[in-house]
Design a protein around this motif. Structure first.
Motif, PDB file in Angstrom:
ATOM      1  N   TYR A 106       0.806  -1.211   0.000  1.00 25.75           N
ATOM      2  CA  TYR A 106       0.000   0.000   0.000  1.00 25.75           C
ATOM      3  C   TYR A 106       0.843   1.267   0.000  1.00 25.75           C
ATOM      4  O   TYR A 106       0.404   2.319  -0.477  1.00 25.75           O
ATOM      5  CB  TYR A 106      -1.066  -0.007   1.097  1.00 25.75           C
ATOM      6  N   THR A 107       2.085   1.193   0.485  1.00 21.54           N
ATOM      7  CA  THR A 107       2.956   2.365   0.381  1.00 21.54           C
ATOM      8  C   THR A 107       3.275   2.668  -1.080  1.00 21.54           C
ATOM      9  O   THR A 107       3.254   3.828  -1.518  1.00 21.54           O
ATOM     10  CB  THR A 107       4.256   2.145   1.174  1.00 21.54           C
ATOM     11  N   ALA A 108       3.558   1.630  -1.864  1.00 19.61           N
ATOM     12  CA  ALA A 108       3.851   1.827  -3.282  1.00 19.61           C
ATOM     13  C   ALA A 108       2.623   2.312  -4.049  1.00 19.61           C
ATOM     14  O   ALA A 108       2.717   3.203  -4.896  1.00 19.61           O
ATOM     15  CB  ALA A 108       4.374   0.523  -3.885  1.00 19.61           C
ATOM     16  N   LEU A 109       1.465   1.722  -3.760  1.00 27.07           N
ATOM     17  CA  LEU A 109       0.243   2.143  -4.448  1.00 27.07           C
ATOM     18  C   LEU A 109      -0.104   3.587  -4.100  1.00 27.07           C
ATOM     19  O   LEU A 109      -0.493   4.378  -4.963  1.00 27.07           O
ATOM     20  CB  LEU A 109      -0.912   1.217  -4.080  1.00 27.07           C
ATOM     21  N   ARG A 110       0.042   3.924  -2.835  1.00 30.34           N
ATOM     22  CA  ARG A 110      -0.238   5.304  -2.429  1.00 30.34           C
ATOM     23  C   ARG A 110       0.735   6.273  -3.097  1.00 30.34           C
ATOM     24  O   ARG A 110       0.353   7.341  -3.590  1.00 30.34           O
ATOM     25  CB  ARG A 110      -0.139   5.440  -0.914  1.00 30.34           C
ATOM     26  N   GLY A 111       2.021   5.906  -3.135  1.00 36.48           N
ATOM     27  CA  GLY A 111       2.997   6.773  -3.783  1.00 36.48           C
ATOM     28  C   GLY A 111       2.703   6.976  -5.256  1.00 36.48           C
ATOM     29  O   GLY A 111       2.840   8.087  -5.794  1.00 36.48           O
ATOM     30  N   GLU A 112       2.280   5.908  -5.925  1.00 32.33           N
ATOM     31  CA  GLU A 112       1.939   6.016  -7.342  1.00 32.33           C
ATOM     32  C   GLU A 112       0.686   6.866  -7.534  1.00 32.33           C
ATOM     33  O   GLU A 112       0.599   7.645  -8.495  1.00 32.33           O
ATOM     34  CB  GLU A 112       1.735   4.626  -7.939  1.00 32.33           C
ATOM     35  N   ALA A 113      -0.284   6.730  -6.631  1.00 29.36           N
ATOM     36  CA  ALA A 113      -1.490   7.560  -6.723  1.00 29.36           C
ATOM     37  C   ALA A 113      -1.134   9.040  -6.623  1.00 29.36           C
ATOM     38  O   ALA A 113      -1.630   9.870  -7.404  1.00 29.36           O
ATOM     39  CB  ALA A 113      -2.480   7.175  -5.630  1.00 29.36           C
ATOM     40  N   VAL A 114      -0.254   9.368  -5.678  1.00 25.54           N
ATOM     41  CA  VAL A 114       0.178  10.769  -5.530  1.00 25.54           C
ATOM     42  C   VAL A 114       0.924  11.227  -6.773  1.00 25.54           C
ATOM     43  O   VAL A 114       0.728  12.345  -7.272  1.00 25.54           O
ATOM     44  CB  VAL A 114       1.045  10.921  -4.267  1.00 25.54           C
ATOM     45  N   ARG A 115       1.782  10.365  -7.305  1.00 22.94           N
ATOM     46  CA  ARG A 115       2.526  10.727  -8.525  1.00 22.94           C
ATOM     47  C   ARG A 115       1.585  11.024  -9.675  1.00 22.94           C
ATOM     48  O   ARG A 115       1.857  11.895 -10.515  1.00 22.94           O
ATOM     49  CB  ARG A 115       3.474   9.585  -8.899  1.00 22.94           C
ATOM     50  N   ARG A 116       0.444  10.314  -9.711  1.00 25.67           N
ATOM     51  CA  ARG A 116      -0.532  10.526 -10.775  1.00 25.67           C
ATOM     52  C   ARG A 116      -1.468  11.703 -10.506  1.00 25.67           C
ATOM     53  O   ARG A 116      -2.366  11.977 -11.301  1.00 25.67           O
ATOM     54  CB  ARG A 116      -1.355   9.252 -10.990  1.00 25.67           C
ATOM     55  N   VAL A 118      -3.361  12.189  -7.538  1.00 19.89           N
ATOM     56  CA  VAL A 118      -4.451  11.963  -6.582  1.00 19.89           C
ATOM     57  C   VAL A 118      -4.126  12.705  -5.283  1.00 19.89           C
ATOM     58  O   VAL A 118      -3.014  12.635  -4.766  1.00 19.89           O
ATOM     59  CB  VAL A 118      -4.636  10.462  -6.296  1.00 19.89           C
ATOM     60  N   ARG A 119      -5.120  13.389  -4.753  1.00 23.93           N
ATOM     61  CA  ARG A 119      -4.945  14.117  -3.494  1.00 23.93           C
ATOM     62  C   ARG A 119      -5.303  13.195  -2.331  1.00 23.93           C
ATOM     63  O   ARG A 119      -6.347  12.550  -2.334  1.00 23.93           O
ATOM     64  CB  ARG A 119      -5.860  15.346  -3.480  1.00 23.93           C
ATOM     65  N   ILE A 120      -4.403  13.146  -1.314  1.00 19.88           N
ATOM     66  CA  ILE A 120      -4.635  12.332  -0.123  1.00 19.88           C
ATOM     67  C   ILE A 120      -4.494  13.222   1.100  1.00 19.88           C
ATOM     68  O   ILE A 120      -3.483  13.911   1.269  1.00 19.88           O
ATOM     69  CB  ILE A 120      -3.651  11.151  -0.039  1.00 19.88           C
ATOM     70  N   GLU A 121      -5.515  13.216   1.947  1.00 21.54           N
ATOM     71  CA  GLU A 121      -5.483  13.979   3.191  1.00 21.54           C
ATOM     72  C   GLU A 121      -5.443  13.001   4.361  1.00 21.54           C
ATOM     73  O   GLU A 121      -6.212  12.037   4.409  1.00 21.54           O
ATOM     74  CB  GLU A 121      -6.700  14.891   3.298  1.00 21.54           C
ATOM     75  N   TYR A 122      -4.555  13.274   5.328  1.00 19.24           N
ATOM     76  CA  TYR A 122      -4.342  12.379   6.460  1.00 19.24           C
ATOM     77  C   TYR A 122      -5.001  12.933   7.724  1.00 19.24           C
ATOM     78  O   TYR A 122      -5.290  14.110   7.836  1.00 19.24           O
ATOM     79  CB  TYR A 122      -2.846  12.170   6.693  1.00 19.24           C
ATOM     80  N   GLY A 123      -5.211  12.025   8.696  1.00 19.91           N
ATOM     81  CA  GLY A 123      -5.839  12.427   9.941  1.00 19.91           C
ATOM     82  C   GLY A 123      -7.295  12.803   9.769  1.00 19.91           C
ATOM     83  O   GLY A 123      -7.842  13.584  10.549  1.00 19.91           O
ATOM     84  N   LYS A 124      -7.955  12.216   8.758  1.00 21.54           N
ATOM     85  CA  LYS A 124      -9.355  12.531   8.461  1.00 21.54           C
ATOM     86  C   LYS A 124     -10.209  11.282   8.697  1.00 21.54           C
ATOM     87  O   LYS A 124     -10.416  10.470   7.794  1.00 21.54           O
ATOM     88  CB  LYS A 124      -9.499  13.010   7.008  1.00 21.54           C
ATOM     89  N   ARG A 125     -10.690  11.148   9.933  1.00 21.90           N
ATOM     90  CA  ARG A 125     -11.527  10.002  10.285  1.00 21.90           C
ATOM     91  C   ARG A 125     -12.988  10.377  10.114  1.00 21.90           C
ATOM     92  O   ARG A 125     -13.493  11.293  10.761  1.00 21.90           O
ATOM     93  CB  ARG A 125     -11.263   9.575  11.728  1.00 21.90           C
TER      94      ARG A 125
END
Length: 393
Positions: A106-116, A118-125
């Motif tokens: 999932y680290t690789a998939l997340r990194g690739e999503a960001v490279r493409r 995709v916006r990811i926000e953390y600490g959002k429950r």
């Protein structure tokens, strides 16, 4: 452009974001944890059907470079092999089932999503969400909100999205097995690298596979009739527990435990035999939120990835969001529930009584189980070019 809100930044969430991007839909991923969760998790097998779904998004080579080939498995008792199977046919480029750490995947998939992009926000429950005529508004535990055209719950076994969609949704079913394991080093086993070996011990089922480096990745499934709470699990001495369950007659189990510096902290096993409601209005659930399966199926990650690609197709081709969700469910429900049933059967089979330990070799000798019996699982392919309304379930 249509905007999708995705709750959950694991495998299901990040792959869904990239599938939607390929379908021309913008997406933002909201992850409950911060980046310190990156190292969490053991390892998994990603079967050829899941890799084929990743291939639709040009992601399968990324994953292939993270893990190692695991094209086949054997089932045995002690040092005796009873049957051997392939994990599905290779993809056209020769890619076979892979074994990979969950964190690396999932680290690789997340990194690739960001490279493409995709916006990811953390600490959002996610705490609540409400549909309206023009979309969905999500509210998070930090008090912030987000508005989009649709909301996709990729938030796992304890999904908040699932209970928002259906407050009467059933809880996960406890499967009476624990999970533990680790990475053994310095052993010289008489075992072919990449062949997963499943072993019925006298008191516990376990499996191991030799990495090309020589390390041995392994897991064990102690029986546990009563569900243990988090505090109870934390108090277990996993090394001692496993050593008590195995003997030298169970193959290399004792050696694996002894050669492992750190035993994974054990966890309970759960699945969902049926989640009645997958979507309501402009909200839908995917992956474990909709159909968590026992690890014994070897299909949890692959099912989530298939979901993501299928949902992307449906939203691409069917502009009415609730109708797209209905089509997505019709394409996925029968298959994933069958996988959950198979996982439950596999898990139940790990708990052999004294009679079955004597009978099992005879069953394998007489029945001669064939790999073709699992083709329905491994041979599934998603045709991205075919319109969603023409796709067979």
């Amino acid at each position: 452009m249509t905007l999708a809100l995705i709750t959950g930044g694991g495998i299901a969430g990040t792959v869904t974001a990239m599938a939607l991007q390929k379908a021309g839909i913008d997406a933002t991923v909201y992850e409950a944890y911060d980046r310190t969760a990156d190292g969490v998790g053991a390892f998994l097998t990603l079967a050829t059907n899941g890799l084929a779904a990743l291939r639709v998004l040009d992601l399968h080579t990324l994953v292939r470079d993270l893990g190692f080939d695991t094209p086949s498995m054997s089932i045995g008792m002690g040092g005796r092999s009873l049957a051997e199977f392939d994990f599905g046919d290779p993809l056209p480029d020769g890619t076979v089932t892979q074994t990979v750490t969950r964190a690396a995947l999932y680290t690789a998939l997340r990194g690739e999503a960001v490279r493409r992009g995709v916006r990811i926000e953390y600490g959002k429950r996610l705490t609540t969400a409400a549909s309206s005529a023009d979309g969905v508004t999500a509210t998070f535990s930090d008090g912030t909100t987000a508005h989009g055209d649709l909301l996709i719950g990729a938030d796992g076994l304890r999904s908040t999205t699932r209970t928002i969609i259906d407050p009467d949704a059933p809880p996960p079913r406890y499967v009476p097995l624990l999970n533990a394991g680790g990475y053994a080093r310095g052993l010289d086993l008489d075992a072919e690298p990449g062949r997963m070996r499943m072993v019925f011990g006298r008191n516990c089922f376990y499996a191991y596979v030799v990495h090309p480096s020589g390390d041995v990745w392994w897991f064990a499934n102690p029986r546990q009739p009563r569900e243990l709470g988090r505090d109870e699990l934390a108090r277990v001495s996993w090394r001692d527990k496993l050593l008590d369950l195995f003997s030298t007659r169970d193959g290399p189990a004792i050696d694996l435990i002894g050669a492992t510096d750190e035993i994974f902290a054990g966890w309970n096993t759960y699945d969902f035999p049926k989640v009645p409601v997958w979507h309501r209005g402009r909200m839908v659930i995917i992956g474990d939120a909709a159909h968590a399966t026992s690890p014994a199926s070897g299909q949890g990650a692959s099912m989530a990835i298939e979901d993501a690609v299928t949902l992307g197709k449906c939203l691409r081709d069917i502009k009415d969001v609730p109708a797209a969700f209905t089509r997505y469910e019709s394409l996925r429900r029968e298959r994933v529930e069958r996988v959950v049933k198979q996982g439950k059967r596999n898990g139940d089979g790990k708990s052999l009584g004294p009679v079955m330990r004597h009978v099992l070799p005879l069953i394998f000798t007489l029945a001669k189980p064939s790999p073709s019996g699992m083709r329905w699982m491994y041979d599934h392919r998603i045709d991205w070019q075919e319109p969603a309304h023409q796709t067979n379930s």
